[in-house]
Design a protein around this motif. Structure first.
Motif, short mmCIF file in Angstrom:
data_model
loop_
_atom_site.label_atom_id
_atom_site.label_comp_id
_atom_site.label_asym_id
_atom_site.label_seq_id
_atom_site.Cartn_x
_atom_site.Cartn_y
_atom_site.Cartn_z
N SER A 171 53.02 47.03 40.00
CA SER A 171 52.25 48.01 39.22
C SER A 171 50.80 47.94 39.65
O SER A 171 50.34 46.91 40.16
CB SER A 171 52.38 47.76 37.72
OG SER A 171 51.96 46.45 37.40
N VAL A 172 50.12 49.05 39.45
CA VAL A 172 48.67 49.07 39.64
C VAL A 172 48.06 49.66 38.37
O VAL A 172 48.42 50.77 37.97
CB VAL A 172 48.24 49.91 40.87
CG1 VAL A 172 46.72 49.95 40.99
CG2 VAL A 172 48.85 49.34 42.15
N VAL A 173 47.18 48.90 37.76
CA VAL A 173 46.44 49.38 36.58
C VAL A 173 45.08 49.84 37.09
O VAL A 173 44.41 49.10 37.83
CB VAL A 173 46.26 48.25 35.55
CG1 VAL A 173 45.38 48.71 34.39
CG2 VAL A 173 47.62 47.77 35.04
N ALA A 174 44.70 51.05 36.72
CA ALA A 174 43.44 51.59 37.25
C ALA A 174 42.71 52.38 36.17
O ALA A 174 43.31 52.77 35.16
CB ALA A 174 43.74 52.50 38.44
N ALA A 175 41.44 52.58 36.41
CA ALA A 175 40.64 53.36 35.45
C ALA A 175 39.87 54.42 36.21
O ALA A 175 39.51 54.24 37.38
CB ALA A 175 39.66 52.44 34.73
N ARG A 176 39.65 55.55 35.53
CA ARG A 176 38.84 56.62 36.11
C ARG A 176 37.81 57.04 35.07
O ARG A 176 38.15 57.26 33.90
CB ARG A 176 39.73 57.79 36.51
CG ARG A 176 39.02 58.88 37.28
CD ARG A 176 40.06 59.77 37.98
NE ARG A 176 39.42 60.92 38.59
CZ ARG A 176 39.27 62.09 37.97
NH1 ARG A 176 39.72 62.25 36.73
NH2 ARG A 176 38.69 63.10 38.58
N GLY A 177 36.56 57.08 35.49
CA GLY A 177 35.49 57.45 34.57
C GLY A 177 35.34 58.96 34.47
O GLY A 177 35.94 59.71 35.24
N SER A 178 34.52 59.41 33.52
CA SER A 178 34.33 60.86 33.35
C SER A 178 33.63 61.45 34.57
O SER A 178 33.72 62.65 34.81
CB SER A 178 33.55 61.15 32.07
OG SER A 178 32.42 60.31 32.00
N ASP A 179 32.94 60.61 35.35
CA ASP A 179 32.28 61.10 36.57
C ASP A 179 33.17 60.94 37.80
O ASP A 179 32.73 61.14 38.93
CB ASP A 179 30.98 60.29 36.78
CG ASP A 179 31.26 58.79 36.92
OD1 ASP A 179 32.42 58.36 36.69
OD2 ASP A 179 30.32 58.04 37.24
N GLY A 180 34.44 60.58 37.60
CA GLY A 180 35.36 60.43 38.73
C GLY A 180 35.35 59.04 39.33
O GLY A 180 36.11 58.77 40.27
N ALA A 181 34.51 58.13 38.82
CA ALA A 181 34.49 56.75 39.35
C ALA A 181 35.88 56.13 39.17
O ALA A 181 36.59 56.43 38.20
CB ALA A 181 33.45 55.92 38.61
N PHE A 182 36.24 55.25 40.10
CA PHE A 182 37.59 54.68 40.10
C PHE A 182 37.50 53.16 40.23
O PHE A 182 36.71 52.64 41.01
CB PHE A 182 38.37 55.27 41.28
CG PHE A 182 39.78 54.77 41.41
CD1 PHE A 182 40.78 55.22 40.57
CD2 PHE A 182 40.12 53.85 42.41
CE1 PHE A 182 42.09 54.77 40.70
CE2 PHE A 182 41.43 53.40 42.55
CZ PHE A 182 42.41 53.86 41.69
N ALA A 183 38.28 52.46 39.45
CA ALA A 183 38.36 50.99 39.56
C ALA A 183 39.82 50.60 39.40
O ALA A 183 40.55 51.25 38.64
CB ALA A 183 37.52 50.31 38.48
N HIS A 184 40.25 49.56 40.10
CA HIS A 184 41.65 49.13 39.98
C HIS A 184 41.74 47.64 40.16
O HIS A 184 40.84 47.01 40.73
CB HIS A 184 42.52 49.86 41.01
CG HIS A 184 42.27 49.39 42.40
ND1 HIS A 184 43.01 48.42 43.01
CD2 HIS A 184 41.31 49.74 43.30
CE1 HIS A 184 42.54 48.19 44.22
NE2 HIS A 184 41.49 48.97 44.42
#
Ligand code: AMP
Length: 396
Positions: A207-220
């Motif tokens: 699995s990959v848990v990731a986040a996306r911010g309202s500005d499109g920023a991405f972290a995983h």
């Protein structure tokens, strides 16, 4: 509707500031352990928390400032709740569409109604991902016995028949090994829409848990490896040892999923890794995920703080690991011969205990988890499993 912990009204009722800053009120739909761990992260950062669910004294409600007890279909209660908070997120994907729409009349609902709608139905989810060119397990829609027969002929055996909606942890699923019992299998769906999937002889589940911010920023958090027992997640380890090429592909696919579904928040993508090294998406969850629980003790920013940051429009935090980690679930089964031996667990100095505040320990019910950190994932897994074993072995 019961308010067990009165909360003062937010000052940001109509004119929503962006970003939503500490002091504001985070609304959570759903009151289980995922909401609880989000609430802990939110309160740590000085936010207030309001939770909405049909339950009372729930895992999330025990941490929240305000626990609203009402049915998800009580739209007056939902609207009242939405007007008391600054942003709403959800900790489970079966939030009714009308409930989501009622929230969105007043405050932002993140990760959003679109991804919620897609993730609520396995067919819609597979259609959306396949349309975006993402690799999914071969599948066919099944709405009748004839569909099932045709699907089996096209996909071949073995297959898995799953209800399109409301299934989790293997519930509502039946494996088909022979073409003889198809009418029985269709009958078990009780007339509900279903999806037929090829059985994937996977090498590993990732699995990959990731986040996306309202500005499109991405972290995983990179690739997490998962072992299931009876279709329920048992052990997760990270960082994965699958290698650079597979990790890079998993990251690329995960980024594409969050972008395609326009997610603002955290989303987990579950993969099957096949023998030839390809990745197939099994399913997605538009929220923090059980496999990401190890990020609390192993990472700079937990998946729950990341969810908070994303839904509040704040910059995402670092997803770096302090150390390799393993998480093992604590199911209600461990309580069958009495209370587990917590003192024995505490003899493991690098093991962290998380209990969810659930009163009744039922077989298969997720009561908590433990996380071990160590110099390698293999070592962390060994320690975590030993620690869990110690909970029920008096003479350990
Ligand atoms: P799900 O609720 O769809 O994630 O299924 C729960 C578990 O069942 C998965 O984590 C897999 O271990 C297994 N499973 C589900 N679908 C398939 C499939 N198409 N092929 C092989 N195993 C599967």
């Amino acid at each position: 509707m019961t308010n067990t912990h009165p909360i003062s009204q937010s000052s940001h009722l109509t004119a929503l500031p962006s970003p939503i800053l500490p002091g504001a009120i985070i609304g959570i739909l759903g009151s289980g352990q995922l909401g609880r761990m989000l609430a802990i992260a939110a309160r740590t950062m000085g936010y207030r928390v309001a939770v909405f669910s049909p339950g009372s004294s729930t895992p999330t409600g025990q941490i929240a400032n305000l626990e609203v007890t009402a049915d998800y279909n009580d739209l007056d209660a939902v609207r009242d709740f939405a007007q008391q908070v600054d942003v709403v997120t959800y900790e489970f994907e079966n939030v009714p569409a009308a409930t989501a729409a009622a929230v969105a009349e007043f405050v932002p609902l993140r990760p959003g109604t679109h991804v919620l709608h897609v993730a609520q139905n396995r067919l819609r989810e597979k259609d959306a991902l396949a349309a975006a060119g993402l690799p999914v397990t071969p599948y066919r829609p099944v709405r009748s016995s004839a569909d099932l027969e045709r699907g089996v002929a096209e996909l071949g055996l073995p297959c898995i028949l799953k209800t399109a909606e409301s299934g989790y942890d293997g519930k509502g699923q039946v494996r088909l090994d022979s073409a003889e019992n198809l009418s029985v299998a269709w009958h078990a769906m009780q007339g509900r829409e279903a999806i037929l999937e090829s059985f994937v002889p996977f090498e590993r589940e990732l699995s990959v848990v990731a986040a996306r911010g309202s500005d499109g920023a991405f972290a995983h958090y990179g690739v997490i490896e998962n072992d299931h027992v009876n279709h329920i997640l048992d052990v997760s380890t990270a960082p994965s040892v699958v290698g650079v090429a597979i990790s890079a592909e998993a990251e690329r696919l995960t980024r594409a999923v969050l972008k395609t579904l326009d997610v603002v928040g955290v989303l987990c993508v579950e993969y099957f890794l096949t023998g030839d090294g390809s990745l197939l998406i099994n399913e997605i969850a538009p929220r923090p995920h059980n496999s990401g629980h190890l990020t609390i003790d192993a990472c700079v920013t937990s998946q729950f703080e990341q969810q908070l940051r994303a839904v509040c429009g704040l910059p995402l935090g670092s997803a770096d690991f302090h150390a390799p980690a393993a998480m093992v679930n604590l199911l209600g089964d461990l309580w069958q011969n009495g209370e587990p031996d917590w003192q024995a667990l505490c003899t493991f100095p690098r093991v962290k205990l998380h209990l969810y505040g659930k009163q009744e320990a039922r077989i298969g019910r997720k009561m908590g988890h433990i996380t071990a950190t160590a110099d390698t994932t293999t070592h962390a897994k060994t320690i975590a499993l030993r620690a869990r074993h110690a909970l029920t072995v008096a003479s350990y």
